[in-house]
Structure formats: structure tokens, C-alpha cells
Design a protein around this motif. Structure first.
Motif, PDB file in Angstrom:
ATOM      1  N   TRP A  79      -5.200  10.002  -2.192  1.00 26.31           N
ATOM      2  CA  TRP A  79      -5.873   8.780  -1.808  1.00 26.31           C
ATOM      3  C   TRP A  79      -4.876   7.670  -1.520  1.00 26.31           C
ATOM      4  CZ3 TRP A  79      -8.214  10.398  -6.873  1.00 26.31           C
ATOM      5  CH2 TRP A  79      -9.239  11.316  -6.676  1.00 26.31           C
ATOM      6  N   LEU A  80      -5.442   6.547  -1.104  1.00 26.00           N
ATOM      7  CA  LEU A  80      -4.652   5.352  -0.795  1.00 26.00           C
ATOM      8  C   LEU A  80      -4.681   4.413  -1.998  1.00 26.00           C
ATOM      9  CD1 LEU A  80      -3.161   3.605   1.376  1.00 26.00           C
ATOM     10  CD2 LEU A  80      -5.395   2.648   1.939  1.00 26.00           C
ATOM     11  N   TYR A  81      -3.504   3.929  -2.400  1.00 31.18           N
ATOM     12  CA  TYR A  81      -3.385   3.047  -3.563  1.00 31.18           C
ATOM     13  C   TYR A  81      -2.779   1.710  -3.135  1.00 31.18           C
ATOM     14  CZ  TYR A  81      -4.236   7.048  -6.661  1.00 31.18           C
ATOM     15  OH  TYR A  81      -4.797   8.132  -7.304  1.00 31.18           O
TER      16      TYR A  81
ATOM     17  N   PHE B 268     -10.157   6.617   1.754  1.00 28.79           N
ATOM     18  CA  PHE B 268      -8.996   6.881   2.597  1.00 28.79           C
ATOM     19  C   PHE B 268      -8.214   8.028   1.943  1.00 28.79           C
ATOM     20  CE2 PHE B 268     -10.458   2.774   3.621  1.00 28.79           C
ATOM     21  CZ  PHE B 268      -9.997   2.433   4.883  1.00 28.79           C
ATOM     22  N   ASN B 269      -8.453   9.224   2.395  1.00 22.76           N
ATOM     23  CA  ASN B 269      -7.815  10.396   1.798  1.00 22.76           C
ATOM     24  C   ASN B 269      -6.872  11.064   2.813  1.00 22.76           C
ATOM     25  OD1 ASN B 269     -10.045  11.094   3.339  1.00 22.76           O
ATOM     26  ND2 ASN B 269     -10.279  13.064   2.318  1.00 22.76           N
TER      27      ASN B 269
ATOM     28  N   MET C  54       0.692   4.563   8.211  1.00 22.46           N
ATOM     29  CA  MET C  54      -0.030   3.292   8.095  1.00 22.46           C
ATOM     30  C   MET C  54       0.627   2.223   8.961  1.00 22.46           C
ATOM     31  SD  MET C  54      -0.887   3.014   4.018  1.00 22.46           S
ATOM     32  CE  MET C  54       0.830   3.037   3.530  1.00 22.46           C
TER      33      MET C  54
ATOM     34  N   ALA D 270       0.852  -1.194   0.000  1.00 26.23           N
ATOM     35  CA  ALA D 270       0.000   0.000   0.000  1.00 26.23           C
ATOM     36  C   ALA D 270       0.885   1.240   0.000  1.00 26.23           C
ATOM     37  CB  ALA D 270      -0.910   0.004   1.221  1.00 26.23           C
TER      38      ALA D 270
ATOM     39  N   CYS E 253      -7.586   1.823  -6.105  1.00 27.28           N
ATOM     40  CA  CYS E 253      -7.503   3.211  -5.634  1.00 27.28           C
ATOM     41  C   CYS E 253      -8.680   3.414  -4.682  1.00 27.28           C
ATOM     42  CB  CYS E 253      -7.569   4.207  -6.785  1.00 27.28           C
ATOM     43  SG  CYS E 253      -7.678   5.928  -6.249  1.00 27.28           S
TER      44      CYS E 253
ATOM     45  N   THR F 220      -4.917   3.225   9.064  1.00 21.31           N
ATOM     46  CA  THR F 220      -4.371   4.459   8.485  1.00 21.31           C
ATOM     47  C   THR F 220      -4.733   5.643   9.377  1.00 21.31           C
ATOM     48  OG1 THR F 220      -6.342   4.883   7.150  1.00 21.31           O
ATOM     49  CG2 THR F 220      -4.610   3.523   6.168  1.00 21.31           C
TER      50      THR F 220
ATOM     51  N   ALA G 133       0.521   5.427   0.544  1.00 21.42           N
ATOM     52  CA  ALA G 133      -0.292   6.582   0.928  1.00 21.42           C
ATOM     53  C   ALA G 133       0.190   7.780   0.131  1.00 21.42           C
ATOM     54  CB  ALA G 133      -0.164   6.827   2.425  1.00 21.42           C
TER      55      ALA G 133
ATOM     56  N   VAL H 265      -3.862  10.369   3.801  1.00 25.90           N
ATOM     57  CA  VAL H 265      -3.246   9.439   4.754  1.00 25.90           C
ATOM     58  C   VAL H 265      -1.789   9.837   4.970  1.00 25.90           C
ATOM     59  CG1 VAL H 265      -2.625   7.036   5.179  1.00 25.90           C
ATOM     60  CG2 VAL H 265      -4.808   7.586   4.111  1.00 25.90           C
TER      61      VAL H 265
ATOM     62  N   SER I   6      -4.853   9.886   9.194  1.00 25.84           N
ATOM     63  CA  SER I   6      -4.907  10.907   8.152  1.00 25.84           C
ATOM     64  C   SER I   6      -4.716  12.297   8.737  1.00 25.84           C
ATOM     65  CB  SER I   6      -6.244  10.833   7.417  1.00 25.84           C
ATOM     66  OG  SER I   6      -7.300  11.123   8.303  1.00 25.84           O
TER      67      SER I   6
END
Length: 600
Positions: free
Chosen positions: A245-247, A262-263, A268, A239, A258, A279, A241, A265, A281
Motif C-alpha cells: 500500500w501507499l504510506y 492505492f495498492n 509517483m 509519501a 496508510c 500514482t 510506495a 504502486v 501501479s
């Protein structure tokens, strides 16, 4: 034509059975010698008569000898001597405590028989496994060795180049530098087996390396700010951050998901036994993602501002968060409020670390202090003052603490015991340190800084003997797939995450009064207020079990009817009073209702 004597001699040569070699456990007795003489006489008589010894005779002799050996074996040992050390070898208590996982549960007298048997059976199995592990601990030859200097020499003055020159070629190759000044500073993470390294640069560079062989698995640039990187349950997925967003990517750098929930972040942590990605943020939310099904488990508003400092307790999967006001809070996905709040520093918390036993927590803050806490009692044990403060912390499997102050990395031993006056090791890197992580099962410390990545050799940091049932660094592709399926089947549900994991094995026994009160609330009346109705005995078959039960139900229904009638009357009286009050208030205010036009 052959003579009769030659024919007999040929038969004797073919039919005669050789004498078996004598063994050291064979104890000849008088009976055995008699049997041997008898067999020789029978063979001679058969040869004089021109007959070969029969197979049946050999079978009978073998049976007699076997029965005699069996009778003797019940009394004596094979060698004939008694064992001077009978029974199993004793196990030292210190070695048994090393493999003890859970304390024994106290079995009360009120438990059911089947539950008692299940508890005793599980405890016996765990005790047997503990003893077997303690016995086989002798067969583990590897031991953690620490760095020792000469007389009057501090180990912190020994450089990494000297250590790499003194050790063997394989160990010396573990010290290296990666000059990546274009996309730094870097965050890093080792996978659970300790063979793969994940690097994430602030300016978008993400790379996966098999660091022991120096093979580059994948390398991508996401063209966006990278705040943190983290491996998932294996080295096939990780993952990232990013700024928005989280990818989720695979090991080849291909984007899989995507997750826009979860924005922003910033940090983790992955819980391997729960398959949860936690996560933190910039908006102040702590979110949990179940990577096995791809769903959000919980989203908690910490209400304490920006969340950039995060650590997990490996023993109970509790998440520790550091806040700008100096508070460290402990969280579980089951509750919307923190389990524990601790005021650790007078300034903001910069970094957190928890050891693998879940006993000690180390924090560093803007007040330039490094504090060690005992999580069992939530009390500080030691407090150290660092002139520049510690920006990053990491604890190894053997209890070594790494602290980064600016561009200097210092490693300490036994920080939660006696007060430490000097570091165990020290090393200077080219830029400010932004990430620290010890490699599992290796004496290696990974350092991410502004100029790239540095791999340090720290003797005595890793656990030399790994548990292949938990994680196997030498596992092949098939073993890894089987482990993944088994781990998914044994996944721990997030509802079981609590501060004290031993509570899951305890029985919550409510008192008789509590159970009685709950029953009264459910039924609406007290079933024990009156004595139970016992119908009188009737003759001529009218007191059968069915007839008695019907009579009991009739009486029970009558009691319930009286209770229901009273409650209905009380409710109707209350409603009538409320209506009268409403009409009186309206008339007092001079307002007319819609029903006033029907009044005379």
C-alpha cells in the motif's frame, strides 16, 4: 539694574533668526533680493524701536517664497536643467519575452462591456508585472555559468574531483558519496526548495537529509520493499510506495496514513499547485489522491499493462505514462481515455522526462534509442542511439539532460537543437543507476544507485535566481506556514487540468442556430415558428401592463396545449400499436396470456 540698551541687545540676540544655508537648486531672482532687502529693513526698524521681528512676518515671507518655488517647479526641474532622456527607459523586447506568460486574448465585438473591461484590466496588470520583472532583472547579479575546458580539451573528461578542487569550499562540499550498499538500490527526490533530500532503498531504508548541511532529519526502516518516494507540498510530509500500500510519513518518520486504496504502486508524481499525488501501479491503474482533504479524485484503468514509467508536465500538469508496447500516453483526471497516444519506440519505454516549459519530451526505450519530441506538434525532433540504452532520464531547470546508461551518468547540452555528438559531462558510479534528479536552484545532480547515493556538481544546471513568491529556499518557519495557507486558498481544482491551459481564458461562443436548436429541445416546440401575439389596445384602463401580460400568457398556454395534446395522442397511438403487436405475436405462437380467460 540693566540699562535699556543691554535689554534691547539681549532681545535682538535671542529673537534674530539665522539665515538658512544656500542650496544649489535655489535660483535667486530680483524679487527674492527685494524681499530679502525688505525683510532686513523691517528687522532694522524693529530693532531701533526695541521690538523683535514677529513670527507672522517670517510666516508671510516663507509663504511667498514657497508659492514662487511652486510656480517655478511647474516649469523647470530642481536643478534648473531639462532632462535629456524624458520618460521611462526602454526595455529590450528579448527581455520582455523572457517574462511573458500568456499571449493576449483576442477581444471580439460581440462581448459584453463589463467582460471587455475585465479582460483589458487583467491584461494591463499582467503587462505591468511583466515590465516590472524585466526592469528588475538587471538587479539579479547571479548568472548560470557552464563548464569550459582548455583548448582541445573535452569537458566530459574532467572528473568530479578536479571540479571540487577548483571551486570554493562551499561548492566543493556539494560533491559527496553515501555508501549505503546494504539496503540499495536507491530512489531519490528533492523538495521544491531544493534543501531537503529524500532517499528510499529497495530493501526498506527511508531517510530524510538536509543535504547542504549534511544533517540527518530522520531515518527509518519500513521492513518492506520500497518502490518509490516522493515529497508532498512541503518538507514536513512525504509519501512512500511500499510493497502493498501507499504510506504517508512526516519528517520525523512517524506514520500518518496508510491508504489501502492505492495498492502495488510503482511510481509517483506530485502536482504542487493542485495538491494531487498521481500514482501508477502494477495493476495498470492511474490514481489521483488529493492530499489536502485525503480523498481519491480519480482512478483510471489505462488498459495497457504494468505502469512503471511516469513523468509530469510542469506547464499543464498532464501526466505522461510509458508502456511496455512503446506507446507514451497523456492523461488528465477529467477523462477516462488518454488525451494523446504516441508510438515512440519499437520496444518498451524505459524512462520519460519533460522540461519545465512543457515544450520538449525526452524518451528512452528498449530499442536503445533516445528521442526528443516537441509536445506542441507531437513530432520527433532528434533521435540518438546509445549503445547500452538509457535507464533513467532527468532534465534540469536550464535545459541540461542527464541520462544513465548502466553505471555511467552522462549530461548533454542542447539536445533539442542541433544534433549532439558528445556529452557535456560524464561520471561513473559504483553500481547500476536507479534514480536521477536535478536539485532545484543548485548546480547539483543526485544519482541513486545500487551502492548508495552520489551528489554530482554540474555547472550551469540550476536556475540561479529564484522567485520568492513561488518558492523561497531561504524562508523561515513563519514564512513557510503563511505560504502553505496561501497555497491551499489558491489551490487549482483538478477539473481545470487540460492539454492546453490557455483554453480556460477563452469564451466559447455558440452560434444563433445552435442556441435556437437547444431552446427548441428544452421547450418542446419552436417559439419562433409563429409571430408573437400582440394584444390590441383597449380603452378605459384595460390595457395596463399587467392585463397585457395576462392576455399574452393565455395565448401562449393555448399554443402549448395544442402541442401537448398532439404529443399525447401520438404516444397513445404508439402504445396501442405495441400492444396489438404483442398480442398478435403471442397468438401466433399459440401461447395464452393471463387475460385470455376473460374472453368469450
Amino acid at each position: 539694574m540693566a540699562s535699556a540698551v543691554e535689554a534691547v541687545s539681549v532681545k535682538l540676540h535671542v529673537g534674530k533668526k539665522g539665515k538658512p544655508p544656500k542650496r544649489y537648486w535655489d535660483n535667486p531672482t530680483e524679487n527674492d533680493e527685494d524681499i530679502n532687502k525688505k525683510s532686513r529693513q523691517d528687522e532694522e526698524s524693529d530693532s531701533n524701536q526695541g521690538n523683535t521681528p514677529g513670527v507672522s512676518l517670517n510666516k508671510e515671507l516663507a509663504k511667498e517664497r514657497q508659492n514662487k518655488n511652486d510656480r517655478q517647479g511647474k516649469i523647470d526641474h530642481i536643478s534648473g536643467a531639462k532632462d535629456p532622456f524624458p520618460g521611462e527607459a526602454p526595455i529590450p523586447q528579448e527581455r520582455l519575452k523572457k517574462f511573458q506568460r500568456v499571449e493576449k486574448t483576442k477581444v471580439t465585438s460581440g462581448l459584453r462591456t463589463k467582460l471587455k473591461e475585465a479582460i483589458h484590466r487583467s491584461e494591463a496588470e499582467s503587462e505591468h508585472a511583466q515590465k516590472q520583472a524585466a526592469r528588475f532583472d538587471v538587479l539579479l547579479p547571479e548568472d548560470a555559468g557552464f563548464l569550459e575546458g582548455d583548448e582541445g580539451e573535452d569537458t566530459c573528461t574532467i572528473s568530479q574531483d578536479d571540479i571540487a578542487d577548483a571551486v570554493d569550499i562551499t561548492s566543493g562540499a556539494k560533491y559527496f558519496n553515501l555508501n549505503l550498499s546494504q539496503f540499495g538500490p536507491y530512489r531519490l527526490d528533492y523538495n521544491k526548495a531544493g534543501r531537503h533530500l529524500l532517499l528510499g532503498g529497495k530493501r526498506g531504508h527511508v531517510t530524510c537529509i538536509e543535504w547542504q548541511t549534511k544533517n540527518l532529519v530522520s531515518e527509518i526502516n519500513v521492513m518492506e520493499t520500497v518502490n518509490d518516494v516522493k515529497w508532498l507540498h512541503n518538507e514536513e510530509m512525504y509519501a512512500v510506495a511500499q510493497k502493498k500500500w501507499l504510506y504517508i510519513y512526516d519528517s520525523k518518520g512517524v506514520e500518518l496514513h496508510c491508504i489501502r486504496k492505492f495498492n502495488d504502486v510503482l511510481s509517483m508524481q506530485f502536482l504542487p499547485y493542485h495538491f494531487l499525488l498521481a500514482t501508477a501501479s502494477a495493476t495498470g491503474f492511474l490514481q489521483y489522491l488529493d492530499v489536502s482533504v485525503g480523498k481519491e479524485v480519480a482512478a483510471i484503468n489505462a488498459k495497457l499493462g504494468r505502469l512503471g514509467v511516469m513523468a509530469q508536465n510542469p506547464q499543464n500538469a498532464i501526466i505522461h505514462l510509458g508502456h511496455p508496447n512503446g506507446i507514451v500516453s497523456l492523461w488528465s483526471p477529467n477523462q477516462k481515455e488518454p488525451l494523446v497516444k504516441m508510438l515512440c519506440h519499437q520496444g518498451g519505454v524505459r524512462s520519460l522526462a519533460v522540461d519545465k516549459t512543457g515544450t520538449y519530451m525526452v524518451t528512452s526505450g528498449l530499442d536503445k534509442k533516445l528521442k526528443v519530441y516537441d509536445i506542441r506538434f507531437f513530432k520527433p525532433l532528434q533521435s540518438y542511439f546509445l549503445p547500452a540504452g538509457a535507464s533513467c532520464l532527468s532534465i534540469s531547470q536550464k535545459g541540461l539532460l542527464a541520462a544513465a546508461t548502466g553505471d555511467i551518468v552522462q549530461v548533454y547540452r542542447d539536445v533539442w537543437g542541433t544534433p549532439v555528438t558528445k556529452p557535456y559531462m560524464a561520471h561513473r558510479v559504483r553500481g547500476g543507476v536507479t534514480g536521477l534528479s536535478f536539485c532545484p536552484h543548485e548546480d547539483v545532480l543526485g544519482v541513486g544507485h545500487a551502492d548508495g547515493f552520489t551528489s554530482m556538481i554540474v555547472p550551469g544546471a540550476g536556475e540561479p535566481n529564484f522567485d520568492a513568491m513561488d518558492v523561497n529556499p531561504l524562508a523561515g518557519l513563519k514564512q513557510r506556514r503563511e505560504w502553505e495557507v496561501k497555497a491551499l486558498l489558491e489551490k487549482v481544482q483538478p477539473e481545470l487540468i487540460c492539454l492546453d491551459p490557455t483554453q480556460l481564458g477563452r469564451v466559447d461562443r455558440s452560434s444563433w442556430e445552435q442556441r435556437h436548436e437547444e431552446r427548441v429541445k428544452v421547450l418542446g416546440y419552436d417559439p419562433l415558428a409563429h409571430e408573437k401575439f400582440t394584444p390590441r389596445n383597449k380603452k378605459k384602463g384595460r390595457s395596463s401592463s399587467g392585463a397585457v401580460e395576462r392576455r399574452k400568457k393565455k395565448v401562449a398556454h393555448e399554443d402549448q396545449r395544442d402541442v401537448i395534446r398532439k404529443t399525447v395522442e401520438e404516444n397513445m397511438g404508439k402504445e396501442k400499436e405495441l400492444k396489438e403487436k404483442e398480442t398478435a405475436s403471442l397468438s401466433a405462437q399459440g401461447q395464452k396470456s393471463a387475460l385470455d380467460r376473460f374472453k368469450k
